[in-house]
Motif scaffolding. Structure first.
Motif, PDB file in Angstrom:
ATOM      1  N   LEU A  87       1.615 -26.075  -5.782  1.00 20.23           N
ATOM      2  CA  LEU A  87       2.199 -24.843  -6.304  1.00 20.23           C
ATOM      3  C   LEU A  87       2.006 -23.746  -5.266  1.00 20.23           C
ATOM      4  O   LEU A  87       0.879 -23.506  -4.817  1.00 20.23           O
ATOM      5  CB  LEU A  87       1.519 -24.429  -7.614  1.00 20.23           C
ATOM      6  N   VAL A  88       3.099 -23.097  -4.891  1.00 23.15           N
ATOM      7  CA  VAL A  88       3.024 -21.965  -3.966  1.00 23.15           C
ATOM      8  C   VAL A  88       3.527 -20.723  -4.695  1.00 23.15           C
ATOM      9  O   VAL A  88       4.720 -20.592  -4.976  1.00 23.15           O
ATOM     10  CB  VAL A  88       3.861 -22.204  -2.690  1.00 23.15           C
ATOM     11  N   ASN A  89       2.621 -19.824  -5.015  1.00 25.04           N
ATOM     12  CA  ASN A  89       2.951 -18.574  -5.701  1.00 25.04           C
ATOM     13  C   ASN A  89       3.328 -17.525  -4.660  1.00 25.04           C
ATOM     14  O   ASN A  89       2.464 -16.861  -4.081  1.00 25.04           O
ATOM     15  CB  ASN A  89       1.761 -18.080  -6.525  1.00 25.04           C
ATOM     16  N   CYS A  90       4.635 -17.376  -4.434  1.00 25.12           N
ATOM     17  CA  CYS A  90       5.101 -16.481  -3.371  1.00 25.12           C
ATOM     18  C   CYS A  90       5.871 -15.277  -3.900  1.00 25.12           C
ATOM     19  O   CYS A  90       6.140 -14.341  -3.150  1.00 25.12           O
ATOM     20  CB  CYS A  90       5.968 -17.272  -2.392  1.00 25.12           C
ATOM     21  N   ALA A  91       6.240 -15.283  -5.175  1.00 23.56           N
ATOM     22  CA  ALA A  91       7.031 -14.176  -5.719  1.00 23.56           C
ATOM     23  C   ALA A  91       6.243 -12.870  -5.643  1.00 23.56           C
ATOM     24  O   ALA A  91       5.058 -12.829  -5.987  1.00 23.56           O
ATOM     25  CB  ALA A  91       7.423 -14.477  -7.163  1.00 23.56           C
ATOM     26  N   GLY A  92       6.905 -11.820  -5.205  1.00 31.02           N
ATOM     27  CA  GLY A  92       6.230 -10.524  -5.125  1.00 31.02           C
ATOM     28  C   GLY A  92       7.201  -9.404  -4.805  1.00 31.02           C
ATOM     29  O   GLY A  92       8.293  -9.642  -4.284  1.00 31.02           O
ATOM     30  N   VAL A  93       6.803  -8.192  -5.141  1.00 33.30           N
ATOM     31  CA  VAL A  93       7.587  -7.003  -4.802  1.00 33.30           C
ATOM     32  C   VAL A  93       6.650  -5.941  -4.236  1.00 33.30           C
ATOM     33  O   VAL A  93       5.436  -5.971  -4.476  1.00 33.30           O
ATOM     34  CB  VAL A  93       8.333  -6.425  -6.036  1.00 33.30           C
ATOM     35  N   ALA A  94       7.223  -5.018  -3.492  1.00 25.61           N
ATOM     36  CA  ALA A  94       6.424  -3.943  -2.898  1.00 25.61           C
ATOM     37  C   ALA A  94       7.253  -2.675  -2.793  1.00 25.61           C
ATOM     38  O   ALA A  94       8.454  -2.730  -2.528  1.00 25.61           O
ATOM     39  CB  ALA A  94       5.923  -4.357  -1.515  1.00 25.61           C
ATOM     40  N   TYR A  95       6.585  -1.551  -3.005  1.00 24.16           N
ATOM     41  CA  TYR A  95       7.195  -0.240  -2.804  1.00 24.16           C
ATOM     42  C   TYR A  95       6.271   0.567  -1.900  1.00 24.16           C
ATOM     43  O   TYR A  95       5.049   0.562  -2.074  1.00 24.16           O
ATOM     44  CB  TYR A  95       7.371   0.495  -4.133  1.00 24.16           C
ATOM     45  N   GLN A  96       6.861   1.229  -0.931  1.00 27.00           N
ATOM     46  CA  GLN A  96       6.080   2.091  -0.048  1.00 27.00           C
ATOM     47  C   GLN A  96       6.267   3.534  -0.483  1.00 27.00           C
ATOM     48  O   GLN A  96       7.319   4.132  -0.254  1.00 27.00           O
ATOM     49  CB  GLN A  96       6.512   1.909   1.412  1.00 27.00           C
ATOM     50  N   THR A  97       5.230   4.059  -1.123  1.00 27.92           N
ATOM     51  CA  THR A  97       5.293   5.420  -1.646  1.00 27.92           C
ATOM     52  C   THR A  97       3.899   6.038  -1.610  1.00 27.92           C
ATOM     53  O   THR A  97       2.936   5.394  -2.033  1.00 27.92           O
ATOM     54  CB  THR A  97       5.781   5.427  -3.115  1.00 27.92           C
ATOM     55  N   PRO A  98       3.749   7.263  -1.121  1.00 28.38           N
ATOM     56  CA  PRO A  98       2.453   7.930  -1.232  1.00 28.38           C
ATOM     57  C   PRO A  98       2.007   7.959  -2.694  1.00 28.38           C
ATOM     58  O   PRO A  98       2.833   8.173  -3.594  1.00 28.38           O
ATOM     59  CB  PRO A  98       2.733   9.338  -0.701  1.00 28.38           C
ATOM     60  N   PRO A 150      -2.602   2.858   3.393  1.00 26.08           N
ATOM     61  CA  PRO A 150      -2.035   4.065   2.813  1.00 26.08           C
ATOM     62  C   PRO A 150      -0.543   3.880   2.568  1.00 26.08           C
ATOM     63  O   PRO A 150       0.118   3.156   3.303  1.00 26.08           O
ATOM     64  CB  PRO A 150      -2.273   5.139   3.883  1.00 26.08           C
ATOM     65  N   THR A 151      -0.037   4.534   1.564  1.00 23.07           N
ATOM     66  CA  THR A 151       1.353   4.478   1.087  1.00 23.07           C
ATOM     67  C   THR A 151       1.671   3.163   0.389  1.00 23.07           C
ATOM     68  O   THR A 151       2.795   2.957  -0.055  1.00 23.07           O
ATOM     69  CB  THR A 151       2.405   4.704   2.211  1.00 23.07           C
ATOM     70  N   MET A 152       0.679   2.271   0.279  1.00 20.29           N
ATOM     71  CA  MET A 152       0.874   0.975  -0.373  1.00 20.29           C
ATOM     72  C   MET A 152      -0.261   0.710  -1.350  1.00 20.29           C
ATOM     73  O   MET A 152      -0.771  -0.406  -1.463  1.00 20.29           O
ATOM     74  CB  MET A 152       0.922  -0.145   0.683  1.00 20.29           C
ATOM     75  N   ILE A 249      -6.612   2.706  10.830  1.00 19.66           N
ATOM     76  CA  ILE A 249      -5.519   2.694   9.857  1.00 19.66           C
ATOM     77  C   ILE A 249      -4.963   4.095   9.660  1.00 19.66           C
ATOM     78  O   ILE A 249      -3.747   4.300   9.602  1.00 19.66           O
ATOM     79  CB  ILE A 249      -6.005   2.108   8.524  1.00 19.66           C
ATOM     80  N   GLN A 250      -5.848   5.085   9.576  1.00 20.14           N
ATOM     81  CA  GLN A 250      -5.391   6.465   9.416  1.00 20.14           C
ATOM     82  C   GLN A 250      -4.607   6.921  10.641  1.00 20.14           C
ATOM     83  O   GLN A 250      -3.623   7.662  10.527  1.00 20.14           O
ATOM     84  CB  GLN A 250      -6.590   7.375   9.175  1.00 20.14           C
ATOM     85  N   LEU A 251      -5.016   6.444  11.814  1.00 27.15           N
ATOM     86  CA  LEU A 251      -4.350   6.825  13.043  1.00 27.15           C
ATOM     87  C   LEU A 251      -2.962   6.192  13.160  1.00 27.15           C
ATOM     88  O   LEU A 251      -2.000   6.819  13.610  1.00 27.15           O
ATOM     89  CB  LEU A 251      -5.198   6.414  14.255  1.00 27.15           C
ATOM     90  N   LEU A 252      -2.854   4.939  12.705  1.00 27.60           N
ATOM     91  CA  LEU A 252      -1.616   4.177  12.882  1.00 27.60           C
ATOM     92  C   LEU A 252      -0.694   4.234  11.675  1.00 27.60           C
ATOM     93  O   LEU A 252       0.429   3.724  11.719  1.00 27.60           O
ATOM     94  CB  LEU A 252      -1.951   2.711  13.179  1.00 27.60           C
TER      95      LEU A 252
END
Length: 268
Positions: A87-98, A150-152, A249-252
């Motif tokens: 079983l490969v659980n690959c389903a997913g969604v993402a939103y990039q928002t502060p 950040p944003t995620m 991470i904050q820098l990039l």
């Protein structure tokens, strides 16, 4: 893991990483691949590709966030097509928002798909694997399941949760001879991140590279499969100097919007 002649069930198989994993499993001699996603038309296209590579493909259009619908579809598939070995659980969604601008429907969508959907299908399949005393479950998390971005915020939270869920399940299912693995891709050039502002300096992987890493990791018996040198370096740095990683991470992190021509052109 021996793939030849076995049956796999791949969620999120209609595009991106899920599609690439279905292709890779067919290349490895997997006998039958059950393809799960919401979009029947896209699944049919992937099924044709998989069968061209020599594996039998079965499409299962289903919304995994609906437990009743998922239960019926998975139970019927097991009955008609035999036991699932992988079983490969690959389903997913993402939103990039502060975080301060995040909308509740987006948050609910990420949690419903990334966690509830994964939990639902895993519960259905794991019980049957435990009875048979064999099987392997792969939960697709992310590098953001080790190092939050950040944003995620909500996406990172769901991917951290998947890592914890995988670790707990690994111990619980070990007595039943069921293997549980976490796959942790870094940024992957797919539909899901089309239009995102990428972190500066990050080199995206392709879905095919992620699928190849999964196959290698399963053959080598890994329990957590990282993809690419940047992921390995980031995880080691997080262990040794988390304060340094946080500063980097904050820098990039994304700042000003990226011009459209610099955004990903491929989607998952």
């Amino acid at each position: 893991m021996d793939f030849y002649g076995k049956t796999a069930l791949v969620t999120g198989a209609s595009r991106g990483i899920g599609r690439a994993i279905a292709h890779a499993l067919a290349h490895q001699g997997m006998g039958r691949i059950l393809l799960v996603a919401r979009d029947a038309q896209r699944l049919a296209m992937v099924a044709a590709e998989v069968e061209h590579l020599g594996a039998e493909a079965i499409i299962l259009p289903v919304d995994l966030t609906d437990p009743i619908q998922a239960n019926v579809v998975i139970a019927r598939a097991w009955q008609h097509y035999g036991p699932v070995h992988l079983l490969v659980n690959c389903a997913g969604v993402a939103y990039q928002t502060p975080f301060l601008q995040a909308k509740l429907p987006q948050v609910q969508s990420e949690i419903s798909t990334n966690l509830i959907g994964l939990y639902t299908v895993t519960r259905l399949v794991a019980r049957r694997m435990a009875v048979r005393q064999e099987g392997c479950i792969v939960n697709v998390s992310s590098l953001m399941g080790k190092v939050a971005a950040p944003t995620m915020a909500t996406y990172s939270a769901t991917k951290f949760a998947i890592v914890g869920f995988t670790q707990a399940l690994r111990s619980e299912l070990a007595p039943h001879h069921v293997r549980v693995v976490a796959l942790l891709p870094s940024l992957t050039d797919t539909d899901m991140v089309k239009g995102f502002d990428w972190f500066r300096g990050v080199q995206p992987s392709t879905p095919e590279q992620v699928a190849a890493a999964l196959v290698r990791g399963l053959k080598q018996g890994q329990t957590e499969i990282l993809v690419g040198w940047q992921s390995h370096a980031t995880v080691w740095a997080q262990r040794l100097a988390p304060w340094l990683v946080e500063s980097m991470i904050q820098l990039l992190a994304p700042g000003k919007p990226v011009p459209p021509r610099q955004r990903p052109v491929r989607s998952t």
